[in-house]
Design a protein around this motif. Structure first.
Motif, PDB file in Angstrom:
ATOM      1  N   GLN A  81       0.823  -1.206   0.000  1.00 24.76           N
ATOM      2  CA  GLN A  81       0.000   0.000   0.000  1.00 24.76           C
ATOM      3  C   GLN A  81       0.863   1.264   0.000  1.00 24.76           C
ATOM      4  O   GLN A  81       0.593   2.204  -0.742  1.00 24.76           O
ATOM      5  N   ASP A  82       1.913   1.268   0.821  1.00 24.44           N
ATOM      6  CA  ASP A  82       2.822   2.413   0.870  1.00 24.44           C
ATOM      7  C   ASP A  82       3.509   2.620  -0.485  1.00 24.44           C
ATOM      8  O   ASP A  82       3.633   3.750  -0.970  1.00 24.44           O
ATOM      9  N   LYS A  83       3.951   1.538  -1.102  1.00 22.00           N
ATOM     10  CA  LYS A  83       4.624   1.623  -2.410  1.00 22.00           C
ATOM     11  C   LYS A  83       3.639   2.105  -3.472  1.00 22.00           C
ATOM     12  O   LYS A  83       3.986   2.944  -4.313  1.00 22.00           O
ATOM     13  N   ALA A  84       2.409   1.615  -3.438  1.00 20.16           N
ATOM     14  CA  ALA A  84       1.400   2.044  -4.404  1.00 20.16           C
ATOM     15  C   ALA A  84       1.071   3.513  -4.230  1.00 20.16           C
ATOM     16  O   ALA A  84       0.867   4.231  -5.225  1.00 20.16           O
ATOM     17  N   ASN A  85       1.038   4.011  -3.017  1.00 20.77           N
ATOM     18  CA  ASN A  85       0.739   5.428  -2.764  1.00 20.77           C
ATOM     19  C   ASN A  85       1.898   6.330  -3.184  1.00 20.77           C
ATOM     20  O   ASN A  85       1.685   7.520  -3.449  1.00 20.77           O
ATOM     21  N   SER A  86       3.099   5.787  -3.233  1.00 21.24           N
ATOM     22  CA  SER A  86       4.262   6.622  -3.586  1.00 21.24           C
ATOM     23  C   SER A  86       4.465   6.724  -5.089  1.00 21.24           C
ATOM     24  O   SER A  86       5.314   7.502  -5.546  1.00 21.24           O
ATOM     25  N   ILE A  87       3.735   5.980  -5.889  1.00 23.75           N
ATOM     26  CA  ILE A  87       3.881   6.044  -7.337  1.00 23.75           C
ATOM     27  C   ILE A  87       3.294   7.347  -7.846  1.00 23.75           C
ATOM     28  O   ILE A  87       2.153   7.708  -7.556  1.00 23.75           O
TER      29      ILE A  87
END
Length: 72
Positions: free
Chosen positions: A63-69
């Motif tokens: 979730q954190d990685k997806a939000n940072s895209i």
């Protein structure tokens, strides 16, 4: 009218009394089987807790990685 005289309550008390009597008279092998079942239940609960924790950590990282895209 006493609820303890209800036929269902009388039956349940008789069944519970019979089970308690059987447990008191049980030999050591039967008692150790019960202990083993409890140990397995505890081990299973611990493993389930570990699996849930690992799943939550993985989900958080995704979730954190997806939000940072950056989509812009």
């Amino acid at each position: 009218m006493n609820p303890l005289n209800d036929p269902i309550v009388v039956y349940l008390r008789a069944m519970l009394g019979a089970r308690i009597a059987r447990l008191r008279d049980a030999d050591e092998e039967e008692r150790s089987r019960g202990a083993s079942a409890i140990e397995w239940a505890i081990i299973t609960a611990i493993l389930a807790l570990i699996a849930i924790t690992i799943g939550a950590v993985i989900q958080k990282k995704i979730q954190d990685k997806a939000n940072s895209i950056n989509t812009g």
